[in-house]
Design a protein around this motif. Structure first.
Motif, PDB file in Angstrom:
ATOM      1  N   PHE A 181       0.834  -1.202   0.000  1.00  0.00           N
ATOM      2  CA  PHE A 181       0.000   0.000   0.000  1.00  0.00           C
ATOM      3  C   PHE A 181       0.871   1.254   0.000  1.00  0.00           C
ATOM      4  CE2 PHE A 181      -1.522   3.417   2.752  1.00  0.00           C
ATOM      5  CZ  PHE A 181      -2.578   3.894   1.978  1.00  0.00           C
ATOM      6  N   SER A 182       1.922   1.250   0.811  1.00  0.00           N
ATOM      7  CA  SER A 182       2.810   2.406   0.922  1.00  0.00           C
ATOM      8  C   SER A 182       3.446   2.743  -0.422  1.00  0.00           C
ATOM      9  CB  SER A 182       3.907   2.136   1.951  1.00  0.00           C
ATOM     10  OG  SER A 182       3.363   1.880   3.220  1.00  0.00           O
ATOM     11  N   LEU A 183       3.901   1.726  -1.128  1.00  0.00           N
ATOM     12  CA  LEU A 183       4.528   1.962  -2.424  1.00  0.00           C
ATOM     13  C   LEU A 183       3.522   2.508  -3.434  1.00  0.00           C
ATOM     14  CD1 LEU A 183       6.773  -1.212  -2.520  1.00  0.00           C
ATOM     15  CD2 LEU A 183       7.529   1.146  -2.216  1.00  0.00           C
ATOM     16  N   GLY A 184       2.300   1.992  -3.407  1.00  0.00           N
ATOM     17  CA  GLY A 184       1.266   2.521  -4.291  1.00  0.00           C
ATOM     18  C   GLY A 184       0.878   3.945  -3.928  1.00  0.00           C
ATOM     19  N   PHE A 185       0.790   4.235  -2.643  1.00  0.00           N
ATOM     20  CA  PHE A 185       0.459   5.582  -2.166  1.00  0.00           C
ATOM     21  C   PHE A 185       1.533   6.571  -2.587  1.00  0.00           C
ATOM     22  CE2 PHE A 185      -0.125   8.573   1.551  1.00  0.00           C
ATOM     23  CZ  PHE A 185      -1.368   9.036   1.146  1.00  0.00           C
ATOM     24  N   TRP A 186       2.796   6.135  -2.509  1.00  0.00           N
ATOM     25  CA  TRP A 186       3.902   6.970  -2.967  1.00  0.00           C
ATOM     26  C   TRP A 186       3.766   7.273  -4.462  1.00  0.00           C
ATOM     27  CZ3 TRP A 186       7.744   5.058  -6.375  1.00  0.00           C
ATOM     28  CH2 TRP A 186       8.788   5.951  -6.634  1.00  0.00           C
ATOM     29  N   GLY A 187       3.435   6.266  -5.245  1.00  0.00           N
ATOM     30  CA  GLY A 187       3.256   6.487  -6.674  1.00  0.00           C
ATOM     31  C   GLY A 187       2.149   7.478  -6.969  1.00  0.00           C
ATOM     32  N   TYR A 188       1.121   7.455  -6.138  1.00  0.00           N
ATOM     33  CA  TYR A 188      -0.004   8.377  -6.311  1.00  0.00           C
ATOM     34  C   TYR A 188       0.372   9.802  -5.931  1.00  0.00           C
ATOM     35  CZ  TYR A 188      -4.569  10.508  -5.521  1.00  0.00           C
ATOM     36  OH  TYR A 188      -5.644  11.344  -5.545  1.00  0.00           O
ATOM     37  N   LEU A 189       1.092   9.975  -4.827  1.00  0.00           N
ATOM     38  CA  LEU A 189       1.394  11.315  -4.328  1.00  0.00           C
ATOM     39  C   LEU A 189       2.638  11.953  -4.944  1.00  0.00           C
ATOM     40  CD1 LEU A 189       0.716  11.065  -0.490  1.00  0.00           C
ATOM     41  CD2 LEU A 189      -0.720  12.090  -2.251  1.00  0.00           C
ATOM     42  N   ALA A 190       3.638  11.170  -5.251  1.00  0.00           N
ATOM     43  CA  ALA A 190       4.929  11.733  -5.624  1.00  0.00           C
ATOM     44  C   ALA A 190       5.080  12.026  -7.107  1.00  0.00           C
ATOM     45  CB  ALA A 190       6.041  10.787  -5.177  1.00  0.00           C
ATOM     46  N   TRP A 191       4.190  11.526  -7.936  1.00  0.00           N
ATOM     47  CA  TRP A 191       4.341  11.688  -9.372  1.00  0.00           C
ATOM     48  C   TRP A 191       3.127  12.390  -9.957  1.00  0.00           C
ATOM     49  CZ3 TRP A 191       8.950  10.502 -11.440  1.00  0.00           C
ATOM     50  CH2 TRP A 191       9.795   9.716 -10.662  1.00  0.00           C
ATOM     51  N   PRO A 192       3.317  13.157 -11.035  1.00  0.00           N
ATOM     52  CA  PRO A 192       2.180  13.853 -11.640  1.00  0.00           C
ATOM     53  C   PRO A 192       1.159  12.861 -12.201  1.00  0.00           C
ATOM     54  CG  PRO A 192       4.218  14.289 -12.872  1.00  0.00           C
ATOM     55  CD  PRO A 192       4.583  13.454 -11.696  1.00  0.00           C
ATOM     56  N   PHE A 193      -0.086  13.235 -12.046  1.00  0.00           N
ATOM     57  CA  PHE A 193      -1.175  12.368 -12.479  1.00  0.00           C
ATOM     58  C   PHE A 193      -1.612  12.790 -13.866  1.00  0.00           C
ATOM     59  CE2 PHE A 193      -5.260  10.175 -11.747  1.00  0.00           C
ATOM     60  CZ  PHE A 193      -4.745   9.020 -11.204  1.00  0.00           C
ATOM     61  N   PRO A 194      -1.993  12.022 -14.803  1.00  0.00           N
ATOM     62  CA  PRO A 194      -2.132  10.580 -14.770  1.00  0.00           C
ATOM     63  C   PRO A 194      -0.847   9.831 -15.108  1.00  0.00           C
ATOM     64  CG  PRO A 194      -3.058  11.347 -16.836  1.00  0.00           C
ATOM     65  CD  PRO A 194      -2.584  12.565 -16.057  1.00  0.00           C
TER      66      PRO A 194
ATOM     67  N   ALA B  54      12.190   0.058   1.503  1.00  0.00           N
ATOM     68  CA  ALA B  54      11.606   0.947   0.497  1.00  0.00           C
ATOM     69  C   ALA B  54      10.316   1.571   1.023  1.00  0.00           C
ATOM     70  CB  ALA B  54      11.338   0.177  -0.795  1.00  0.00           C
ATOM     71  N   ALA B  55       9.509   0.782   1.718  1.00  0.00           N
ATOM     72  CA  ALA B  55       8.263   1.314   2.274  1.00  0.00           C
ATOM     73  C   ALA B  55       8.544   2.363   3.356  1.00  0.00           C
ATOM     74  CB  ALA B  55       7.410   0.180   2.835  1.00  0.00           C
ATOM     75  N   VAL B  56       9.558   2.129   4.176  1.00  0.00           N
ATOM     76  CA  VAL B  56       9.933   3.116   5.189  1.00  0.00           C
ATOM     77  C   VAL B  56      10.411   4.403   4.517  1.00  0.00           C
ATOM     78  CG1 VAL B  56      11.617   3.634   6.997  1.00  0.00           C
ATOM     79  CG2 VAL B  56      10.450   1.433   6.992  1.00  0.00           C
ATOM     80  N   ALA B  57      11.246   4.265   3.500  1.00  0.00           N
ATOM     81  CA  ALA B  57      11.758   5.436   2.784  1.00  0.00           C
ATOM     82  C   ALA B  57      10.635   6.235   2.140  1.00  0.00           C
ATOM     83  CB  ALA B  57      12.766   4.992   1.726  1.00  0.00           C
ATOM     84  N   VAL B  58       9.617   5.541   1.657  1.00  0.00           N
ATOM     85  CA  VAL B  58       8.466   6.209   1.037  1.00  0.00           C
ATOM     86  C   VAL B  58       7.805   7.166   2.019  1.00  0.00           C
ATOM     87  CG1 VAL B  58       6.079   5.716   0.362  1.00  0.00           C
ATOM     88  CG2 VAL B  58       7.947   4.537  -0.761  1.00  0.00           C
ATOM     89  N   TRP B  59       7.585   6.708   3.240  1.00  0.00           N
ATOM     90  CA  TRP B  59       6.900   7.555   4.222  1.00  0.00           C
ATOM     91  C   TRP B  59       7.734   8.775   4.574  1.00  0.00           C
ATOM     92  CZ3 TRP B  59       1.982   7.420   4.592  1.00  0.00           C
ATOM     93  CH2 TRP B  59       1.313   6.234   4.302  1.00  0.00           C
ATOM     94  N   PHE B  60       9.061   8.637   4.607  1.00  0.00           N
ATOM     95  CA  PHE B  60       9.923   9.791   4.836  1.00  0.00           C
ATOM     96  C   PHE B  60       9.870  10.740   3.642  1.00  0.00           C
ATOM     97  CE2 PHE B  60      11.613   7.222   8.226  1.00  0.00           C
ATOM     98  CZ  PHE B  60      11.995   8.147   9.176  1.00  0.00           C
ATOM     99  N   MET B  61       9.856  10.181   2.431  1.00  0.00           N
ATOM    100  CA  MET B  61       9.854  11.015   1.226  1.00  0.00           C
ATOM    101  C   MET B  61       8.583  11.838   1.082  1.00  0.00           C
ATOM    102  SD  MET B  61      11.589   8.436  -1.534  1.00  0.00           S
ATOM    103  CE  MET B  61      11.093   9.417  -2.918  1.00  0.00           C
ATOM    104  N   ILE B  62       7.456  11.285   1.492  1.00  0.00           N
ATOM    105  CA  ILE B  62       6.196  12.021   1.320  1.00  0.00           C
ATOM    106  C   ILE B  62       5.838  12.863   2.537  1.00  0.00           C
ATOM    107  CG2 ILE B  62       5.287  10.452  -0.411  1.00  0.00           C
ATOM    108  CD1 ILE B  62       3.546   9.163   1.692  1.00  0.00           C
TER     109      ILE B  62
END
Length: 130
Positions: A27-40, A85-93
């Motif tokens: 979930f964390s990795l998917g959430f990062w993809g949603y928040l950190a990159w321009p949509f779509p 990677a999941a831990v790093a995602v939460w720090f990045m966002i």
């Protein structure tokens, strides 16, 4: 009544926790993809691709029925990679508290599971006839 080769699998509290941690990592990795990159695009690609890549790596190398079984060090490295990677995602966002809590839970659960796996492997080796 004979069980005809059926092996009972014991699922403990740490197994349930580990499964929840694995799902949360995906979930964390998917959430990062949603928040950190321009949509779509490329947001959708990272939202789907990052968790899919982690799940494939986990299934190939870390799962109990892995296609390419590894020794305990290899399994640990795969687990550290995915959970790290999941831990790093939460720090990045911008949610370091979630990253720290998740990291501590994942590390603790991983150490407990690793020690259990090592003990099971040693017991199996001792039981083999020489």
């Amino acid at each position: 009544m004979p069980t005809s080769g059926i092996v009972a699998v014991r699922i403990g509290p740490n197994d349930v926790l580990r499964f929840a941690l694995e799902l949360f990592a995906l979930f964390s990795l998917g959430f990062w993809g949603y928040l950190a990159w321009p949509f779509p695009w490329p947001g959708v690609l990272f939202m789907v691709g990052a968790p899919l890549f982690a799940a494939v790596v986990w299934a190939l190398f870390r799962s109990p029925k892995a296609v390419f079984p590894l020794d305990v060090v290899g399994r640990s490295l795969v687990e550290i990679f995915v959970m790290g990677a999941a831990v790093a995602v939460w720090f990045m966002i911008g949610y370091p508290v979630v990253g720290v809590v998740f990291g501590v839970l994942a590390a603790t659960s991983g150490v407990i599971a690793g020690r259990t796996e090592i003990a099971a492997e040693l017991t199996a080796q001792e039981a083999e006839p020489r």
